[in-house]
Scaffold this motif. Structure first.
Motif, PDB file in Angstrom:
ATOM      1  N   UNK A   7       7.163  -2.269  26.019  1.00 23.23           N
ATOM      2  CA  UNK A   7       8.054  -3.256  26.629  1.00 23.23           C
ATOM      3  C   UNK A   7       8.433  -2.822  28.047  1.00 23.23           C
ATOM      4  N   UNK A   8       8.639  -3.828  28.883  1.00 27.47           N
ATOM      5  CA  UNK A   8       9.082  -3.615  30.260  1.00 27.47           C
ATOM      6  C   UNK A   8      10.331  -4.438  30.517  1.00 27.47           C
ATOM      7  N   UNK A   9      11.233  -3.878  31.304  1.00 26.32           N
ATOM      8  CA  UNK A   9      12.397  -4.656  31.717  1.00 26.32           C
ATOM      9  C   UNK A   9      12.783  -4.251  33.136  1.00 26.32           C
ATOM     10  N   UNK A  10      12.859  -5.242  34.007  1.00 26.33           N
ATOM     11  CA  UNK A  10      13.328  -4.989  35.362  1.00 26.33           C
ATOM     12  C   UNK A  10      14.582  -5.816  35.593  1.00 26.33           C
ATOM     13  N   UNK A  11      15.657  -5.151  35.998  1.00 23.14           N
ATOM     14  CA  UNK A  11      16.888  -5.876  36.337  1.00 23.14           C
ATOM     15  C   UNK A  11      16.861  -6.236  37.815  1.00 23.14           C
ATOM     16  N   UNK A  12      17.444  -7.370  38.156  1.00 24.07           N
ATOM     17  CA  UNK A  12      17.507  -7.837  39.544  1.00 24.07           C
ATOM     18  C   UNK A  12      16.130  -7.866  40.198  1.00 24.07           C
ATOM     19  N   UNK A  13      15.130  -8.344  39.433  1.00 21.11           N
ATOM     20  CA  UNK A  13      13.768  -8.364  39.955  1.00 21.11           C
ATOM     21  C   UNK A  13      13.715  -9.167  41.252  1.00 21.11           C
ATOM     22  N   UNK A  19      15.604  -2.786  39.533  1.00 23.22           N
ATOM     23  CA  UNK A  19      15.608  -1.525  38.775  1.00 23.22           C
ATOM     24  C   UNK A  19      14.681  -1.690  37.587  1.00 23.22           C
ATOM     25  N   UNK A  20      13.585  -0.972  37.622  1.00 28.64           N
ATOM     26  CA  UNK A  20      12.623  -1.023  36.514  1.00 28.64           C
ATOM     27  C   UNK A  20      13.125  -0.082  35.423  1.00 28.64           C
ATOM     28  N   UNK A  21      13.946  -0.625  34.520  1.00 32.70           N
ATOM     29  CA  UNK A  21      14.694   0.218  33.589  1.00 32.70           C
ATOM     30  C   UNK A  21      13.861   0.678  32.403  1.00 32.70           C
ATOM     31  N   UNK A  22      12.950  -0.159  31.930  1.00 34.97           N
ATOM     32  CA  UNK A  22      12.069   0.224  30.829  1.00 34.97           C
ATOM     33  C   UNK A  22      10.635   0.065  31.297  1.00 34.97           C
ATOM     34  N   UNK A  23       9.850   1.171  31.206  1.00 34.92           N
ATOM     35  CA  UNK A  23       8.473   1.130  31.716  1.00 34.92           C
ATOM     36  C   UNK A  23       7.496   1.377  30.576  1.00 34.92           C
ATOM     37  N   UNK A  24       6.807   0.339  30.162  1.00 31.09           N
ATOM     38  CA  UNK A  24       5.803   0.472  29.097  1.00 31.09           C
ATOM     39  C   UNK A  24       6.321   1.325  27.948  1.00 31.09           C
ATOM     40  N   UNK A  25       7.542   1.065  27.565  1.00 31.33           N
ATOM     41  CA  UNK A  25       8.167   1.859  26.506  1.00 31.33           C
ATOM     42  C   UNK A  25       7.577   1.493  25.145  1.00 31.33           C
ATOM     43  N   UNK A  26       7.076   2.505  24.444  1.00 29.69           N
ATOM     44  CA  UNK A  26       6.578   2.289  23.082  1.00 29.69           C
ATOM     45  C   UNK A  26       7.243   3.299  22.157  1.00 29.69           C
ATOM     46  N   UNK A  27       7.549   2.855  20.949  1.00 27.85           N
ATOM     47  CA  UNK A  27       8.194   3.752  19.990  1.00 27.85           C
ATOM     48  C   UNK A  27       8.030   3.148  18.602  1.00 27.85           C
ATOM     49  N   UNK A  36      17.626  10.803  17.019  1.00 25.29           N
ATOM     50  CA  UNK A  36      18.623  10.977  18.078  1.00 25.29           C
ATOM     51  C   UNK A  36      17.904  10.839  19.414  1.00 25.29           C
ATOM     52  N   UNK A  37      18.585  10.219  20.368  1.00 23.60           N
ATOM     53  CA  UNK A  37      17.977   9.941  21.670  1.00 23.60           C
ATOM     54  C   UNK A  37      18.798  10.621  22.745  1.00 23.60           C
ATOM     55  N   UNK A  38      18.140  11.441  23.564  1.00 24.77           N
ATOM     56  CA  UNK A  38      18.840  12.026  24.711  1.00 24.77           C
ATOM     57  C   UNK A  38      18.078  11.679  25.979  1.00 24.77           C
ATOM     58  N   UNK A  39      18.702  11.932  27.113  1.00 24.17           N
ATOM     59  CA  UNK A  39      18.084  11.616  28.396  1.00 24.17           C
ATOM     60  C   UNK A  39      19.168  11.498  29.442  1.00 24.17           C
ATOM     61  N   UNK A  40      18.788  11.682  30.704  1.00 23.64           N
ATOM     62  CA  UNK A  40      19.775  11.646  31.779  1.00 23.64           C
ATOM     63  C   UNK A  40      20.310  10.247  32.002  1.00 23.64           C
ATOM     64  N   UNK A  41      21.228  10.145  32.934  1.00 23.18           N
ATOM     65  CA  UNK A  41      21.759   8.834  33.293  1.00 23.18           C
ATOM     66  C   UNK A  41      20.646   7.986  33.889  1.00 23.18           C
ATOM     67  N   UNK A  42      20.581   6.740  33.452  1.00 20.68           N
ATOM     68  CA  UNK A  42      19.581   5.844  34.008  1.00 20.68           C
ATOM     69  C   UNK A  42      18.201   6.032  33.411  1.00 20.68           C
ATOM     70  N   UNK A  43      18.099   6.821  32.332  1.00 23.25           N
ATOM     71  CA  UNK A  43      16.794   7.039  31.708  1.00 23.25           C
ATOM     72  C   UNK A  43      16.348   5.819  30.915  1.00 23.25           C
TER      73      UNK A  43
END
Lengths: 264, 317
Positions: A7-13, A19-27, A36-43
């Motif tokens: 999945x892909x999601x870009x805000x304010x395209x 902001x390309x917030x989700x890039x080819x995310x697969x899970x 459990x999910x960790x990651x920096x701010x804006x990940x």
């Protein structure tokens, strides 16, 4: 149980603030996984949960819950499969309504809302029992307005509400981040108990790496809109915070470690 | 002294009007308090109800049918506002203004492009009328035809129905929609649909109230709903200020709104009877009073710490 296909999601395209917030995310989550999910701010952690819950439509890709394609279902229809607890304790409950009214609303998740009574006598006994298990004394305050409860009490109640109707998927978006450490611990304990009792497939975002290691059977790390680390089983059990930090540096291609990530 | 006598003589009329407007205010309560929407449709839909009722009576319908249709036409105006708001994404307050503006033309069209339609008590069997009030006082009619009695009974029936409805699964989900939209959607509630249902019930009641006032006044007028939203808010605020400490139950809260409307009309009557003020200033005074009362909770939160208004979050918006 949950399948996310690139999945892909870009805000304010199309604007300077794009902001390309989700890039080819697969899970893919298996039945009964507690991730459990960790990651920096804006990940993209919260964005991923909101995409699963249907808060906004994704630009491309597919989301399947238990084999059903929910990509184009509105948020309220996906809710029949999903239980959610938010970071903000104010968000998961209706402050001006009673504890039992909130629970009765949650108990009807995914069912048609008819002209039958909004809450019945028979239900109340069940709610009282469920509240008593939380050990917060809420069982004696069933008709209190939720707005009178503390943040921790509200999160515990939201957690209970999310699981009154057994969801196929439980989404926890840093649900203890706004609580003091002691209360956070209590809510986490309740989370573990409820998840294991009901064998719920769960995704829990956390900023606390120790919590990420201590809870669940699988850990993923997100960076720049996709999953960069995915460990489970024995490997996950034996993880240390230090190893996690190393994994993060490797994944992000730099030694720079997000301040937020170290906050543990 | 003669002024005071005229005030006392005018009290039954003021109370009757207050009760009639109270039903409208209960409609406003549903959108303003339960859905957290300031719905300006009511300024138009109030007249829609009056006009529909007057025209249908002239066409030979009986009063029950005319009022039922007035309710439904009012609900349709709420549907339009709800459509603008949920389907077209227009902010709620602007959606209401758009419908209200459009209704001005529609209300004229309903009345055959005339600014008013007579609904004379001489020609029709009405539910309420200023004439009946006078007749009861003269003793030529039984007390149960007094407008205060009739409208009070109608109000109690309306409150009873609403009390039942907002306790059902659907009604509770509408309350949740207004209390916290995020929570409602997370619990599988179709918040858009619920807002539309709430707007329809609200404007149906507003139109129903307009139909009552047209009967009471013996005519429907294109301007009869002007400022209705302010009167509705005034009634809600007066009811809240006076009774919120003792009326916790939902039905009693609705009753407080109705009493608030009566008090509003009695106060207005007092100003008209007891002072030399030009009654054309009444709308200005109403607006200022409502503005003042709406400001109080904000000021309390901002300048006095430790009150319940402070730190109030606006979740779900």
């Amino acid at each position: 149980m949950l399948e996310i296909r690139s999945i892909n999601k870009t805000f304010n395209a199309g604007t300077v603030n794009a902001k390309h917030a989700l890039k080819d995310l697969s899970l893919t989550l298996n039945d009964g996984d507690f991730v459990t999910v960790i990651g920096g701010n804006g990940a993209g952690k919260s964005t991923m949960l909101n995409a699963i819950a249907g808060v906004f439509p994704v630009d491309s890709g597919e989301i399947l819950i238990d084999g059903m394609d929910v990509t184009h279902l509105p948020e309220y229809k996906r809710a029949q499969y999903i239980g959610r607890v938010f970071q903000d304790p104010m968000m998961g409950t209706a402050a001006t309504m009673q504890i039992e009214e909130n629970m009765a609303l949650a108990a009807r998740r995914g069912k048609p809302r008819t002209l039958r009574a909004g809450i019945t006598k028979g239900e109340r006994a069940g709610y009282k029992e469920a509240l008593a298990e939380l050990g917060l004394g809420l069982e004696d305050r069933m008709t209190s307005k939720v707005g009178l409860l503390s943040g921790g009490q509200r999160q515990a109640l939201t957690l209970l509400m999310a699981t009154l109707q057994r969801p196929k998927l439980l989404l926890l978006d840093e649900h203890t981040a706004a609580l003091d450490p002691k209360t956070a611990q209590k809510v986490l304990e309740a989370t573990d108990r409820i998840v294991s009792q009901n064998k719920l497939t769960t995704v829990m975002i956390t900023h606390n790496m120790r919590d990420a290691i201590a809870h669940g059977n699988r850990l993923i790390m997100m960076y720049d809109g996709h999953v960069v680390v995915d460990v489970s089983g024995e490997e996950k059990k034996n993880l240390t915070v230090e190893q996690l930090l190393n994994l993060f540096s490797k994944a992000s291609g730099s030694d720079e470690v997000s301040d937020k990530l170290v906050l543990s | 002294m003669s002024r005071f006598v005229s005030f006392v003589n005018a009290l039954p009329g003021a109370a009757s009007q207050g009760l009639i407007w109270g039903i409208m205010a209960i409609g406003v309560f549903i959108t303003y308090k339960l859905l957290d929407i300031a719905d300006l449709t009511v300024d138009g839909s109030f007249c829609t109800g009056g006009a529909t009722c007057a025209v249908l009576m002239a066409a030979g319908f009986d009063i029950g049918t005319a009022m039922a249709i007035a309710f439904m036409v009012g609900a349709a105006t709420g549907l339009v506002t709800g459509f603008f708001h949920t389907f077209c994404g227009i902010p709620a307050i602007l959606s209401g203004i758009l419908t209200q503006l459009g209704l001005w033309s529609i209300n004229l069209a309903i009345m055959g492009m005339k600014a008013n339609t007579p609904l004379s008590v001489k020609n029709y069997d009405l539910l309420v009328s200023l004439r009946y009030l006078q007749d009861v006082q003269k003793g030529t009619r039984p007390f149960y035809q007094h407008p205060i009695f009739v409208v009070a009974v109608v109000t109690i029936v309306v409150i009873a129905i609403l009390y039942w409805f907002f306790g059902t699964e659907l009604g509770a989900s509408i309350r949740a929609t207004g209390a916290n939209g995020n929570m409602a959607r997370a619990q599988g509630i179709n918040t858009d649909r619920n807002k539309v249902i709430g707007l329809m019930i609200s404007n149906g009641l507003v139109a129903f109230s307009g139909a009552l006032l047209a009967q009471y006044n013996s005519f429907a007028d294109i301007n009869m709903g002007r400022g209705a939203i302010v009167i509705g808010l005034a009634a809600i605020i007066i009811g809240d200020v006076l009774f919120s400490k003792i009326f916790r139950n939902f039905a009693l809260k609705l009753l407080a709104v109705s009493i608030g409307a009566i008090i509003y009309y009695v106060v207005i009557q007092a100003v008209v009877s007891l002072s030399d003020m030009d009654s054309n200033y009444l709308k200005l005074i109403s607006a200022l009073i409502v503005a003042l009362f709406l400001s109080v909770p904000y000021w309390k939160g901002k300048y006095i710490h430790g009150t319940k208004g402070f730190g109030k979050t606006k979740a779900g918006k």
